[in-house]
Design a protein around this motif. Structure first.
Motif, PDB file in Angstrom:
ATOM      1  N   SER A  50       0.846  -1.192   0.000  1.00  0.00           N
ATOM      2  CA  SER A  50       0.000   0.000   0.000  1.00  0.00           C
ATOM      3  C   SER A  50       0.881   1.241   0.000  1.00  0.00           C
ATOM      4  O   SER A  50       1.874   1.324   0.734  1.00  0.00           O
ATOM      5  N   ALA A  51       0.493   2.211  -0.801  1.00  0.00           N
ATOM      6  CA  ALA A  51       1.241   3.471  -0.862  1.00  0.00           C
ATOM      7  C   ALA A  51       0.829   4.433   0.243  1.00  0.00           C
ATOM      8  O   ALA A  51       1.533   5.401   0.529  1.00  0.00           O
ATOM      9  N   THR A  52      -0.330   4.188   0.854  1.00  0.00           N
ATOM     10  CA  THR A  52      -0.846   5.115   1.865  1.00  0.00           C
ATOM     11  C   THR A  52      -0.619   4.637   3.290  1.00  0.00           C
ATOM     12  O   THR A  52      -1.014   5.296   4.235  1.00  0.00           O
ATOM     13  N   HIS A  53      -0.004   3.470   3.439  1.00  0.00           N
ATOM     14  CA  HIS A  53       0.260   2.933   4.768  1.00  0.00           C
ATOM     15  C   HIS A  53       1.753   2.757   4.952  1.00  0.00           C
ATOM     16  O   HIS A  53       2.473   2.406   4.013  1.00  0.00           O
ATOM     17  N   SER A  54       2.205   2.978   6.177  1.00  0.00           N
ATOM     18  CA  SER A  54       3.626   2.826   6.483  1.00  0.00           C
ATOM     19  C   SER A  54       3.823   1.628   7.407  1.00  0.00           C
ATOM     20  O   SER A  54       2.885   1.156   8.052  1.00  0.00           O
ATOM     21  N   LYS A  55       5.056   1.150   7.476  1.00  0.00           N
ATOM     22  CA  LYS A  55       5.358   0.057   8.379  1.00  0.00           C
ATOM     23  C   LYS A  55       5.174   0.509   9.820  1.00  0.00           C
ATOM     24  O   LYS A  55       5.546   1.626  10.188  1.00  0.00           O
ATOM     25  N   SER A  56       4.606  -0.383  10.641  1.00  0.00           N
ATOM     26  CA  SER A  56       4.366  -0.033  12.044  1.00  0.00           C
ATOM     27  C   SER A  56       5.689   0.162  12.767  1.00  0.00           C
ATOM     28  O   SER A  56       6.620  -0.635  12.627  1.00  0.00           O
ATOM     29  N   SER A  57       5.768   1.238  13.519  1.00  0.00           N
ATOM     30  CA  SER A  57       6.969   1.514  14.305  1.00  0.00           C
ATOM     31  C   SER A  57       6.550   1.859  15.732  1.00  0.00           C
ATOM     32  O   SER A  57       5.519   2.480  15.964  1.00  0.00           O
ATOM     33  N   GLN A  58       7.333   1.413  16.686  1.00  0.00           N
ATOM     34  CA  GLN A  58       7.080   1.666  18.107  1.00  0.00           C
ATOM     35  C   GLN A  58       5.689   1.186  18.521  1.00  0.00           C
ATOM     36  O   GLN A  58       5.021   1.814  19.331  1.00  0.00           O
ATOM     37  N   VAL A  93      -3.543 -15.439   8.078  1.00  0.00           N
ATOM     38  CA  VAL A  93      -4.239 -14.798   9.187  1.00  0.00           C
ATOM     39  C   VAL A  93      -4.219 -13.300   8.914  1.00  0.00           C
ATOM     40  O   VAL A  93      -3.194 -12.735   8.541  1.00  0.00           O
ATOM     41  N   ASN A  94      -5.374 -12.670   9.047  1.00  0.00           N
ATOM     42  CA  ASN A  94      -5.521 -11.231   8.828  1.00  0.00           C
ATOM     43  C   ASN A  94      -5.979 -10.590  10.129  1.00  0.00           C
ATOM     44  O   ASN A  94      -6.870 -11.127  10.811  1.00  0.00           O
ATOM     45  N   ASP A 112     -12.540  -4.168   6.248  1.00  0.00           N
ATOM     46  CA  ASP A 112     -12.937  -4.018   4.842  1.00  0.00           C
ATOM     47  C   ASP A 112     -11.819  -3.377   4.029  1.00  0.00           C
ATOM     48  O   ASP A 112     -11.575  -3.748   2.880  1.00  0.00           O
ATOM     49  N   LYS A 113     -11.114  -2.428   4.655  1.00  0.00           N
ATOM     50  CA  LYS A 113     -10.013  -1.765   3.962  1.00  0.00           C
ATOM     51  C   LYS A 113      -8.853  -2.735   3.757  1.00  0.00           C
ATOM     52  O   LYS A 113      -8.179  -2.702   2.719  1.00  0.00           O
ATOM     53  N   LEU A 114      -8.623  -3.616   4.747  1.00  0.00           N
ATOM     54  CA  LEU A 114      -7.547  -4.596   4.624  1.00  0.00           C
ATOM     55  C   LEU A 114      -7.774  -5.506   3.424  1.00  0.00           C
ATOM     56  O   LEU A 114      -6.840  -5.841   2.688  1.00  0.00           O
ATOM     57  N   ILE A 115      -9.025  -5.896   3.214  1.00  0.00           N
ATOM     58  CA  ILE A 115      -9.348  -6.759   2.076  1.00  0.00           C
ATOM     59  C   ILE A 115      -9.047  -6.046   0.760  1.00  0.00           C
ATOM     60  O   ILE A 115      -8.607  -6.656  -0.217  1.00  0.00           O
ATOM     61  N   SER A 116      -9.283  -4.730   0.750  1.00  0.00           N
ATOM     62  CA  SER A 116      -9.088  -3.982  -0.496  1.00  0.00           C
ATOM     63  C   SER A 116      -7.624  -3.662  -0.763  1.00  0.00           C
ATOM     64  O   SER A 116      -7.249  -3.335  -1.893  1.00  0.00           O
ATOM     65  N   ILE A 117      -6.778  -3.737   0.289  1.00  0.00           N
ATOM     66  CA  ILE A 117      -5.352  -3.497   0.076  1.00  0.00           C
ATOM     67  C   ILE A 117      -4.791  -4.602  -0.812  1.00  0.00           C
ATOM     68  O   ILE A 117      -5.110  -5.773  -0.639  1.00  0.00           O
ATOM     69  N   LYS A 118      -3.954  -4.218  -1.749  1.00  0.00           N
ATOM     70  CA  LYS A 118      -3.409  -5.208  -2.682  1.00  0.00           C
ATOM     71  C   LYS A 118      -2.616  -6.260  -1.924  1.00  0.00           C
ATOM     72  O   LYS A 118      -1.679  -5.945  -1.200  1.00  0.00           O
TER      73      LYS A 118
END
Length: 487
Positions: free
Chosen positions: A325-333, A445-446, A467-473
């Motif tokens: 996803s271009a609009t999400h970043s890797k989780s930090s902290q 697992v999601n 629902d958004k997770l399903i739509s993420i490529k």
């Protein structure tokens, strides 16, 4: 040597080779558990003990009855059933049932080879092999809760204030955790093995033997709760100066020894007289080859050949991305603590609203790593406690809280190709079916999570995030498997 003896020897060799080819890797896994877990170190003694009883005869046992050859179909069916259990457990990644199949097959094969009379004569030695199975880990959480219950009850009797939150106990001088090592599982498993041995050595009748084993089982569970209370009490009265570190193990083993001694002393008061053992030569003769034995050989050889061609995927050293996803970043902290190791693909992303997304993808069968593993977790169990669980047809929601007052909600579901599941059992059943009929399928697992939002407000946010997770490529099954290699 006559032709008949050559036939029997060839039959024994073929069955042995087929057994090792089919169950050999399972026995290596069993031994690995014995070696790596102190709970099962005593399992190395089980086989020598069984062999000793094979070479010894109890004076009150006789086996003069002649049995019908039709009885030999029973062990033949047991062997066939264990082969089926192993194949199903292998596909579902349930090691316990694979271990059970490998061990339970041994007495059944012995019965088929040497007959009902020999199996009855050596029935204790054969049945005692059950303690080769490293079982009981599934009871750890229940034993931890029982230990916490007993500890809290005794602290109240001792007039020590205590506040319990899950497996954490707070007293005026500090906080105590009833950890997995405090569950008493090691104590219980060892006690079961020793108590079974004691019962056979001292009691003639099965009812009396079972009664003693049940008594020692209950005593072991209660005694572990008392042991935990004593350690907390010592820590409370010594202002945490005693009862921990090396003292923790020293007091525990001393108490364990005293409890076993007391239980065996009480049991010896009811021992039967005139039970003795004498050394006897081991006289075993392979039965003439008849349909039950031949069906065993055919089934073992067929199963061994079939198992050699079962598909398995090698996981990559570094898992690929499961979410792009271009609009999400890797989780930090993040203090979520979600972890899934040895996957084909894994991603944990975060959006500006602080909602976190996680997806882990596995093959149906991997050389290392599996979806339902003790190493994998949906949250950090040392930080979070489950306060509420809600399960629907599409997902499961966990509302968590921490000891410092924070809270977090997690919504998750499992997936095999496009099929969704909320429970492990249903997922494992489909995993088994897919493995043998659609081995290229993948399972995943999601999960989505949000922190410090009240549960009633978190649920609609998590549903929208799901629902958004399903739509993420996401990666396709073909892309995922290409991250590993088929053996």
């Amino acid at each position: 040597m006559s032709r008949l003896h050559y036939m029997k020897l060839l039959f024994l060799i073929i069955v042995s080779i087929a057994y090792l080819a089919f169950y050999g890797a399972t026995w290596l896994d069993i031994e690995r558990v014995w070696r790596s877990s102190a709970t099962y170190n005593h399992c190395y003694l089980i086989l020598p003990i069984s062999i000793w009883f094979m070479l010894s005869k109890r004076n009150d046992l006789s086996c003069n009855t002649n049995y019908s050859s039709q009885l030999l179909w029973l062990p033949s069916l047991i062997v066939l059933a264990m082969l089926l259990v192993w194949l199903l457990a292998y596909a579902a990644d349930i090691a316990l049932f694979m271990h059970i199949a490998a061990v339970f097959s041994l007495p059944a094969i012995f019965w088929l080879l040497f007959g009902t009379k020999a199996a009855k004569k050596h029935r204790f030695a054969l049945c005692y092999l059950v303690f080769l199975i490293p079982f009981g880990e599934e009871l750890s959480l229940q034993l931890q809760n029982i230990t916490a219950d007993i500890t809290v009850y005794l602290l109240h009797l001792a007039s020590i204030p205590v506040f319990r939150q899950g497996l954490y106990l707070s007293t005026p001088v500090g906080m105590f955790e009833v950890a997995e090592a405090c569950s008493g599982l090691r104590f219980l498993i060892a006690s079961l093995a020793i108590s079974t041995l004691f019962a056979y050595l001292n009691y003639r009748h099965l009812a009396k033997q079972i009664s003693f084993i049940v008594f020692m089982t209950i005593l072991s569970v209660i005694a572990n709760g008392i042991r935990a209370f004593i350690l907390v009490y010592i820590g409370e009265k010594s202002n945490m100066q005693l009862g921990f570190g090396a003292d923790h193990y020293l007091y525990g083993w001393i108490f364990f020894g005293l409890v076993l001694f007391a239980g065996f002393w009480l049991g010896s008061r009811f021992a039967d007289d005139s039970i003795s053992f004498k050394r006897t030569p081991l006289q075993l003769v392979i039965l003439p080859l008849k349909p039950p034995q031949l069906s065993l050989m055919c089934a073992m050889v067929a199963a061994a050949l079939f198992s050699l061609n079962l598909p398995i995927v090698t996981a990559p050293v570094e898992p690929a991305a499961a979410l792009i996803s271009a609009t999400h970043s890797k989780s930090s902290q993040s203090n979520w603590g979600v972890k899934f190791v040895n996957s084909l693909a894994f991603s944990q992303l975060q959006e500006p609203s602080k909602i976190e997304y996680m997806r882990a993808v596995y093959a149906l069968k991997q050389s290392s790593g599996e979806l339902f593993s003790w190493q994998n977790q949906l949250f950090d169990k040392k930080v979070w406690l489950i306060q509420q669980q809600l399960t629907t047809e599409k997902y499961t929601v966990l509302h968590l809280s921490s000891l410092n007052g924070s809270y977090r909600s997690v919504l998750y579901w499992y997936q095999i190709d496009e099929q969704r599941f909320t429970k492990q059992l249903a997922t494992r059943v489909q995993q088994t079916l897919s493995y043998y009929f659609n081995s290229d399928a993948t399972m995943a697992v999601n999960a989505v999570s949000i922190k410090d939002v009240p549960p009633e407000e978190a649920l609609p946010l998590l549903k929208a995030a799901a629902d958004k997770l399903i739509s993420i490529k996401t990666m396709s099954s073909e892309q995922t498997i290409s991250g590993g290699s088929n053996d």
